[in-house]
Structure formats: C-alpha cells, structure tokens
Design a protein around this motif. Structure first.
Motif, PDB file in Angstrom:
ATOM      1  N   LEU C  21     -23.698  59.974 -49.191  1.00  8.91           N
ATOM      2  CA  LEU C  21     -23.965  58.568 -48.893  1.00  8.91           C
ATOM      3  C   LEU C  21     -23.528  58.222 -47.481  1.00  8.91           C
ATOM      4  O   LEU C  21     -24.199  57.507 -46.753  1.00  8.91           O
ATOM      5  CB  LEU C  21     -23.215  57.680 -49.886  1.00  8.91           C
ATOM      6  N   ASN C  22     -22.361  58.753 -47.119  1.00  9.26           N
ATOM      7  CA  ASN C  22     -21.861  58.496 -45.780  1.00  9.26           C
ATOM      8  C   ASN C  22     -22.814  59.014 -44.733  1.00  9.26           C
ATOM      9  O   ASN C  22     -23.118  58.330 -43.765  1.00  9.26           O
ATOM     10  CB  ASN C  22     -20.517  59.190 -45.588  1.00  9.26           C
ATOM     11  N   ALA C  23     -23.289  60.259 -44.961  1.00 13.80           N
ATOM     12  CA  ALA C  23     -24.215  60.834 -43.984  1.00 13.80           C
ATOM     13  C   ALA C  23     -25.437  59.938 -43.864  1.00 13.80           C
ATOM     14  O   ALA C  23     -25.885  59.625 -42.758  1.00 13.80           O
ATOM     15  CB  ALA C  23     -24.620  62.234 -44.401  1.00 13.80           C
ATOM     16  N   CYS C  91     -13.099  69.623 -47.405  1.00 10.68           N
ATOM     17  CA  CYS C  91     -12.030  68.880 -46.727  1.00 10.68           C
ATOM     18  C   CYS C  91     -11.751  67.556 -47.420  1.00 10.68           C
ATOM     19  O   CYS C  91     -10.630  67.058 -47.407  1.00 10.68           O
ATOM     20  CB  CYS C  91     -12.402  68.619 -45.280  1.00 10.68           C
ATOM     21  N   PHE C  92     -12.797  66.970 -48.027  1.00 15.42           N
ATOM     22  CA  PHE C  92     -12.603  65.676 -48.668  1.00 15.42           C
ATOM     23  C   PHE C  92     -11.650  65.762 -49.850  1.00 15.42           C
ATOM     24  O   PHE C  92     -11.103  64.756 -50.279  1.00 15.42           O
ATOM     25  CB  PHE C  92     -13.946  65.128 -49.164  1.00 15.42           C
ATOM     26  N   VAL C  93     -11.475  66.974 -50.376  1.00 16.57           N
ATOM     27  CA  VAL C  93     -10.693  67.134 -51.602  1.00 16.57           C
ATOM     28  C   VAL C  93      -9.262  66.627 -51.414  1.00 16.57           C
ATOM     29  O   VAL C  93      -8.694  66.001 -52.303  1.00 16.57           O
ATOM     30  CB  VAL C  93     -10.712  68.618 -52.024  1.00 16.57           C
ATOM     31  N   THR C  94      -8.696  66.850 -50.226  1.00 11.49           N
ATOM     32  CA  THR C  94      -7.283  66.475 -50.071  1.00 11.49           C
ATOM     33  C   THR C  94      -7.099  65.120 -49.417  1.00 11.49           C
ATOM     34  O   THR C  94      -5.980  64.682 -49.210  1.00 11.49           O
ATOM     35  CB  THR C  94      -6.552  67.508 -49.216  1.00 11.49           C
ATOM     36  N   ILE C  95      -8.195  64.460 -49.047  1.00  8.79           N
ATOM     37  CA  ILE C  95      -8.036  63.180 -48.337  1.00  8.79           C
ATOM     38  C   ILE C  95      -7.609  62.097 -49.326  1.00  8.79           C
ATOM     39  O   ILE C  95      -8.311  61.845 -50.308  1.00  8.79           O
ATOM     40  CB  ILE C  95      -9.368  62.785 -47.672  1.00  8.79           C
ATOM     41  N   PRO C  96      -6.481  61.462 -49.105  1.00  8.89           N
ATOM     42  CA  PRO C  96      -6.074  60.384 -50.019  1.00  8.89           C
ATOM     43  C   PRO C  96      -6.748  59.068 -49.651  1.00  8.89           C
ATOM     44  O   PRO C  96      -6.444  58.467 -48.633  1.00  8.89           O
ATOM     45  CB  PRO C  96      -4.555  60.300 -49.793  1.00  8.89           C
ATOM     46  N   PHE C  97      -7.691  58.658 -50.497  1.00  7.52           N
ATOM     47  CA  PHE C  97      -8.355  57.387 -50.239  1.00  7.52           C
ATOM     48  C   PHE C  97      -7.448  56.220 -50.599  1.00  7.52           C
ATOM     49  O   PHE C  97      -7.506  55.169 -49.998  1.00  7.52           O
ATOM     50  CB  PHE C  97      -9.668  57.312 -51.015  1.00  7.52           C
ATOM     51  N   ALA C 245     -20.353  64.295 -42.063  1.00  2.00           N
ATOM     52  CA  ALA C 245     -19.174  64.477 -42.910  1.00  2.00           C
ATOM     53  C   ALA C 245     -17.975  64.842 -42.052  1.00  2.00           C
ATOM     54  O   ALA C 245     -16.863  64.368 -42.282  1.00  2.00           O
ATOM     55  CB  ALA C 245     -19.451  65.561 -43.951  1.00  2.00           C
ATOM     56  N   ASN C 246     -18.208  65.668 -41.016  1.00  2.80           N
ATOM     57  CA  ASN C 246     -17.103  66.030 -40.139  1.00  2.80           C
ATOM     58  C   ASN C 246     -16.579  64.842 -39.365  1.00  2.80           C
ATOM     59  O   ASN C 246     -15.376  64.734 -39.114  1.00  2.80           O
ATOM     60  CB  ASN C 246     -17.546  67.119 -39.164  1.00  2.80           C
ATOM     61  N   ILE C 247     -17.479  63.940 -38.989  1.00  2.00           N
ATOM     62  CA  ILE C 247     -17.010  62.731 -38.303  1.00  2.00           C
ATOM     63  C   ILE C 247     -16.127  61.929 -39.243  1.00  2.00           C
ATOM     64  O   ILE C 247     -15.055  61.445 -38.862  1.00  2.00           O
ATOM     65  CB  ILE C 247     -18.206  61.875 -37.864  1.00  2.00           C
ATOM     66  N   VAL C 248     -16.561  61.821 -40.501  1.00  6.16           N
ATOM     67  CA  VAL C 248     -15.765  61.059 -41.466  1.00  6.16           C
ATOM     68  C   VAL C 248     -14.400  61.713 -41.631  1.00  6.16           C
ATOM     69  O   VAL C 248     -13.365  61.032 -41.657  1.00  6.16           O
ATOM     70  CB  VAL C 248     -16.503  60.974 -42.818  1.00  6.16           C
TER      71      VAL C 248
END
Lengths: 372, 146, 327
Positions: C21-23, C91-97, C245-248
């Motif tokens: 969605l972000n992309a 990489c998104f797996v460890t990002i704490p939203f 995704a990398n930018i995010v």
C-alpha cells in the motif's frame, strides 16, 4: 573533471547514446567508445532528422521558402525568419520601415528569451533537476502567448515578410511584454537562488567540459559557447544588422571556459534581451510595417548574397546564390549548432559520461537545426 | 581548511534555500489549465486551417484566380471553377485543402486579393484517418450557410 | 494452532500489505507533491483527487506481459526483482509501529535491519548484470560503489546511537525518548552534534535508497532507466515497490532513532498515529528534496561521503564517547 587514463583498448565497449535517449533532446546519436564510465572517443552521428531544407530552397520561390525557415530551429524560429528575410531584402535592395525593424527586434529578442528558458530547463533536466524545467516553461508560456497574439502561431513562426512584417502589433502586446519583463525580472533571482547558487549544480558544472579558445576557433563555434570561452563575438555587435546599433546592451562574456560559464552567459543574455526589448518598446515609432513597393514576384539580380544574424545559439548565416530567376540557385544555411556540436568529439575525450552529458547540455543542441 | 568549512556551510545553506523556494512554489496557485475541462479561446490571429469567408448571401467571394494555389509552398490547395451563363467571371466549383501537407504559413490568405479566405479557429483536428484531413471548403461553406 | 504463529502470520500479512500500500500510495504522494511543487495538479481523474490512480497503475503493471529480452541470464533476471522486494519486507518485521504493534520485538532489531537492507544492493547488481544491457551494467556498478561509500558514515552514526542508547532493541530505543526534549535529535547532553548526526543519517538513507539527488543508478538522463531498463510489468513493479519500501524503512529508522518513534512529543498520547505522522513528514521531505535538486555527480557523491560525512560522523563518534565517559 577529465582524467587522462591509461586506456586499455581490449576492455572498451561501444555505447550508443541515442538516437532515442533522454539526454540528446531529439534524434541525435552519439557513438561512444567507453572505458568504464570514461569516454575514449565520441562520434556524433547526424542525419536522423534531415529534411533537405536547403534543397527545398532551390525548388521553391523565394517567398515560399519562408515557412521552412521557422522549422529548422524550432526554438528560435524568428531568428531564422529574420535571417532569411534580411537576406532576400539585401538581394532585392528592399528598405524595411523603421517600425517593422523595431518589431522584428522585439519579437526576436522575446524569442531568444524563450529559447534560453527552454535551454535552461532542459539543461537542468539533463542534470537531474525536474522542477526548474516547469518553472521555465511557465515563464516561456507567457512569451508564447504574446507571440501567438501577434504572429498567430506558438512555435514555428512565419511572421516576417520581405520588406516588413505579416501584421502589426496591438496595444495588448506592448502592455503584455512590459508585464512579462516585470515578472521575469522577479523570476530570475528565483532561478539563481534555486539553481545557480545550488551547491550540487555548482559541483556538477563548474570546471566541467572546458573548451579552449583554440578549440572554439578551430571548429567555428559561436554564440554563448564562444562567449563562455572568453571570445567576445556577437553578430549583433560585430556585424550589426537591423537596428541593433541603436540599443544599449552588453554582450556577456565569461573567461572560465567551463559549462558554468556557458550557463552564466545565457542567463545574462536573458537579462540583456530584456533590456533591448524595453528600449525598443520605449522608442517604438509609428508608421507602416511593410515596405511600400515590394514586387509580387521576386527575382533578385544575379549574384551571391550572405546575411548573418545572431540566433539564440550563435551565428546563423544564410547564403543565397541567385541566377536571376524566381527561385534560388543555391541556398546554404550555416547553422550555429552544427559547428557547436562538432567540437563535442574532441572536448569529451577522457570525460566521464555524466560530465560529457553536462557538456552536451551546455552546448544547447537543437537537432533539427543541425540536420536541417 | 577554512575554505572547506566555508564551502560546507554555504553549500548547506544553498540547499536549504532551494527547499524553501520549492516549498514557496508549492503554496502558490496552480498555473496549468485543466484542458478538457476548461478550454481557452484562441487569439484572433490564431492560424487554424483556412476557410472560405461567406458573403451576406452565403456564397463565396472567391473569383477563382488561383493565386492561393500558386502561392502555397506545399501545394495543398486545389481550386477549380467554371464559366456560367449570366455570371460575370468564374464560379468556384471546388476548393480542396489537403491539410496533411499544410504548414499554416498563411501565404494563401495573404495572396488572396478578394479576401475570400481566412484562418479558422479550429484546432481539435485529431484523427487516425488520412481522409479526415482533406477538407472540401466549398462544402463546409454551404453547410455553414444552411 | 499456536496463537504465536497466528500472530506472526497476521503480522506478516499486515506488513506485506503495508509495504504494498505504501509503495502504491507513495507514488501517488510523489506525483501529487511533485505536481504542486511545479504548480500543476497531478493525478486527479481516477477517483477523488486521483486516489484510485495507484490501483489502476498497479492493475496495469500486473496485467502486462513480462518481456525477457534475448541474451539475459534467465534465472538471475527473474530473481533480482524478488530479491529487491523480500529484504525490504523483512526489515518491517522489527519496526515498532507502537509499543505493541511490532511483528517481532528482537533484541538485535537494529542490526537485523542493516543486515537485510544491505541485500538490496545485491538485487540491483544482479538485475543490472543479468539484463545484459550496457546502461544497466553501468548503473549496477554505480549502485554498488555508492552503497559501499554510504554504509560507512551511516553505520558510524548508528554506532554512535547505540553507544548512547546502550541497546539494539528498537522498542527500547523509542521508550527512552518519551517527550520532545528527550528525542535523540535534541539530546545535546549526549553530544552537541546530535542534529548533525540526524542529518548525516538522513542523507545516508537517501543515498542508500538511491533517491534523488543521489539517484545515480537510475539517472534517467544518463542511463535511461538504469538497472531496470529491461524490466517490464511486475519485474519493474517489484523494483519500484522495493525502492519505496526502502524509503519507508529508512525514514522509519530515522524516526525511531532520532524522533521518538511512536512517542508523543508532549508525552501524552503515545501510539501508532504519532509514528505514522512523523514517518510521513519525513517521507514528504524525501520527495520534496527529490523535486528540488539536480542530481549529484558520481565523484561529488563519493567526495561528500569520504570528505564530509565520514570525518564528521567519526568526530561525532569520538565526541560522544568522550561525553559518555565524562558525564
């Protein structure tokens, strides 16, 4: 930044830059022999948009060739109009009324500004910045609107006639032009802050693509390319035509020889063109716009005629040989970009690909004018 | 060393100035015209393809002198006329414009002594068929007169 | 089934959906923002404000034929786009939203992100090499050199951060910055150069993600389209999604490390919305930068890294070490 490299011929490869490539702005093809990203040899291949304008000149009556002139250089069509009109007037000995000369200068200078604006945008686009292109096009749109209201077309003008002009201007044009100059004066500092002073751009084009005076002379390069290398040569001053001697304007000359110098020359020329337009608008005389007695069928006396004008890209010359009939025996166009491009091969040797493209952008190439 | 820091600061400053300018532009009103939704009127001198000017009675002023045909650099005009009983001069029977060749230079309009042709203001002329660009101007005039 | 597994699957689906969605919508944002910077209007015909445009574009990309030119390496050519996308999603797996909204709260989260993020360049290299296109090969070589040059100052800055925070767990790092004065960008007690460190990190993440003004590997006016010149359809689409995704990820890391992650600036209502607001502000800036500057030249880029970013980040590292020792 060019590095003389130990060149290993076995590892070189050929890269076809064009005929369809975003940086060539048209159908120019440059055959590059590369060593990694360094250019060992560059060979421009021309002719993809050759339309035989010169030959057409021999097969049409003098007047019928007029629309062709606007199609050679689509960015400064009026300079070509001017050159051809002045050439035939010289051959026929037609005196152009003063008002027509003033209007010619005003429209040609407006056209020069619009041409430089397109170059400015496209050059920055070559360097990867997109927004300045559209800002420049926004300003250019005002010029196109002005010129459309006078000439009836937006790009490939056919406005000049032998002995005068196609039609006269109206009040709106004078006001509109003054208004445009006012807004343009405010926009130029914005361009300088956004682009000229930007450190990334300075790093990109300062000391890039140095063209020595000798190279300029060798290849006959003219216009902003020559003036960026310290050669003070402008047809408007050196071989004055029309009524340019009546105006007070400077020829910007930079001695740095690099792409930045060529960039600055063009940016300063925008300012100088505005000065000329302002003076011309102030002095604009009343009177006819067409010479009283222009014969319907033109038959210039036998002879060899040459006329040069300063187009936005440099010295534009047209030579006509007349055999006394209603068609030219030979019509030769010396287009500025052709000479300017020919030095690319020598100068780009040993340069990096992006630098060479910055150099190519700074030459301000208009491909239909090279091929004609 | 001094030059290094000077360039570093002036360079960074120039980057922020650039950002400031583009942000300023973002807040300014739009300059584009939303073309299919808003259509600008053509200037009076806009040069569309040529058209015959009707007289008050809807007929043409053309005297079939053929000047337009001869002056056209691309040879895109074909004019034909005939003598008719009781009419002085020739009567126009055919005026064909091959718009594919036309470069809108206006030589024909200039050369027309009776002032029978002018530029139309039409510019929506996109088509995928070549035939759509051959205009029968006399027919257009007759249709207009109706 | 184990509830933990369901949780992980739910998060993975969520993460992939978020990335996709972000992309899609970052393209929309990019086009809209670029348009307004240039005083145009941007997409507006498909749906209100052109909001359905990304969907239409996505459908178009998916339904197009994948063209595989002659002479390409068929396996690598197909592998590269996938390789560009997968690490980005990992990489998104460890990002704490937010405090709870994190797929896997790993103690080595920061390290894992850098480990996976550096695979991205391999995808570009493979894609460029496998395409058998000269422009693509030049672009791949550029991408590698650029990534190598920018990992160094980025990692030095991250090491500085790790020294200050004392942990690699992203959630813990966020927990240390409960309000605006304690955000690491303004934590002058740790090092007076913290804003500079943030800038360095931000510039490096731009360069790492090949964003303008460092988009040398896809410089359209030089290399046509760079490493993805030969890709069509979803091959191109995956590269594109990977890039966004990398930018995010780069922006989320900057938010987590320096701008307090999901914490409220006033310490009141921490939550996922604060994370997203900060994230999209940063992404807005990334896009804004792209439409302002021209592209850097290659040696300019390397000079910036080796002559400016690395010395300053090293200096910052030493300064921080000194501050930690003294205070």
């Amino acid at each position: 930044m060019s590095h003389p490299l130990p060149i290993n011929n076995q590892e070189s490869f050929v890269l076809n830059l064009g005929p369809q490539h975003p940086a060539t702005h048209g159908v120019l093809r440059v055959k590059l022999t590369m060593d990694g990203e360094y250019i060992m040899h560059a060979e421009p291949v021309l002719g993809y948009i050759h339309r035989m304008h010169e030959k057409m000149g021999e097969n049409r009556t003098w007047a019928q060739f007029m629309p062709n002139t606007g199609r050679m250089d689509y960015l400064s069509a009026l300079s070509f109009n001017h050159c051809y009109a002045a050439l035939v007037e010289k051959a026929m000995g037609i005196e152009v009324p003063e008002r027509a000369e003033y209007l010619r200068v005003i429209t040609v200078e407006l056209n020069r500004i619009s041409s430089h604006l397109v170059w400015f945008g496209a050059f920055i686009l070559d360097l990867g910045g997109f927004s300045p292109l559209l800002y420049a096009f926004d300003d250019r749109e005002h010029i196109l609107d002005l010129l459309e209201s006078v000439t009836g077309s937006r790009l490939t003008y056919c406005y000049f006639r032998f002995g005068g002009l196609y039609n006269d201007i109206d009040e709106n044009f004078v006001d509109g032009t003054r208004e445009f100059i006012k807004t343009m004066r405010e926009r130029l500092p914005m361009y300088h802050n956004l682009v000229t002073k930007n450190i990334i751009l300075i790093k990109r084009i300062k000391d890039i693509g140095p063209i020595s005076k000798e190279t300029i002379r060798k290849y006959g390069a003219t216009g902003p390319v020559a003036r960026g290398s310290g050669i003070d040569y402008d047809i408007r001053k050196n071989e004055p035509y029309s009524i340019y001697p009546e105006f007070d304007f400077d020829i910007p000359v930079y001695t740095e020889c690099d792409s930045m110098a060529r960039y600055m020359v063009r940016m300063d020329e925008i300012e100088q063109s505005m000065r000329i337009i302002e003076q011309a608008l102030d002095k604009l005389p009343e009177g006819p716009i067409m010479a009283p007695k222009v014969p319907k069928i033109l038959k210039p006396p036998k002879g060899d005629y040459y006329q040069a004008v300063e187009s936005a890209r440099g010295s534009l010359g047209m030579r006509a040989v007349s055999d006394g009939t209603n068609k030219a025996y030979r019509l030769k166009v010396r287009s500025p970009t052709f000479s300017n491009l020919s030095l690319f091969s020598e100068v780009s040797e040993g340069m990096l690909l992006p630098d060479a493209l910055a150099l190519m952008g700074s030459l301000d190439l208009v491909i239909p004018e090279i091929d004609r | 060393m001094g030059a290094y820091f000077k360039e570093l600061f002036s360079g960074t400053k120039s980057l922020f100035v650039g950002l400031q300018i583009t942000f300023g532009q973002m807040l300014k009103p739009l300059v584009t015209q939303q073309y299919p939704h808003e259509i600008s009127t053509m200037t009076p001198r806009f040069r569309g393809h040529i058209e015959l000017i009707p007289k008050e009675d809807g007929t043409t002023k053309c005297i079939v002198c053929g000047m337009c045909q001869r002056s056209c650099p691309s040879g895109c005009i074909t004019v034909a006329g005939e003598k008719r009983e009781g009419v002085k001069g020739k009567v126009l029977t055919k005026y064909r414009l091959d718009f594919t060749k036309c470069s809108l230079c206006g030589m024909c309009v200039e050369s027309c002594r009776p002032g029978a042709i002018t530029f139309s203001k039409e510019y929506n002329l996109a088509s995928t068929r070549k035939e759509d660009y051959t205009f029968d101007l006399l027919k257009r005039l007759e249709e207009k007169a109706k | 089934m184990d509830s933990e597994i369901i949780r992980v699957i739910a998060f993975l689906v969520g993460v992939i959906a978020f990335a996709a969605l972000n992309a899609a919508y970052l393209v929309w944002l990019e086009r809209k923002e670029a348009a307004h910077i240039q005083r145009r209007i941007g997409p507006k015909e498909v749906g209100p404000f052109g909001l359905l445009q990304p969907m239409v574009d996505g459908i178009k990309l998916m339904t197009k034929q994948i063209l595989i030119p002659d002479g390409v390496d068929p396996i690598l050519f197909r592998l590269a786009p996938i390789l560009a996308m997968i690490p980005a999603i990992m990489c998104f797996v460890t990002i704490p939203f937010s405090q709870e909204l994190v797929a896997r709260n790993i103690n080595l989260g920061l390290l894992m992100i850098f480990a996976f993020a550096s695979i991205n360049v391999l995808a570009l290299l493979l894609g460029g090499w496998a395409s058998a296109n000269k422009y693509a090969v030049i672009s791949a070589a550029r991408a590698v050199a650029q990534n190598v040059a920018y990992e160094i100052p980025m990692l030095i800055t991250v090491i500085t951060m790790v020294m200050i925070t004392g942990t690699l767990n992203l959630n813990d790092i966020v927990a240390q910055q409960p309000n605006i004065s304690q955000w690491y960008i303004f934590r002058f007690s740790a090092s007076p150069l913290m804003p500079v460190a943030f800038l360095i990190f931000f510039v490096c993440s731009l360069a790492e993600t090949n964003r303008a003004p460092f988009d040398l590997s896809e410089a359209e006016s030089e290399l046509v389209a760079g490493f993805h010149t030969e890709y069509s359809s979803m091959g191109f689409g995956l590269f594109f999604m990977g890039e966004y995704a990398n930018i995010v990820i780069g922006s989320s890391l900057a938010v987590i490390l320096f701008l307090g992650g999901w914490q409220d600036p006033f310490g009141l209502f921490p939550g996922v919305w604060w994370f997203l607001i900060k994230l999209y502000c940063l992404i807005f800036t990334v896009i804004w930068i792209r439409w302002t500057y021209p592209r850097t030249q290659f040696y300019g880029l390397l000079n910036l890294s080796w002559k400016i970013l690395i010395p300053i980040s090293l200096f910052n590292l030493l300064l921080t070490a000194g501050f930690l020792k003294v205070f």
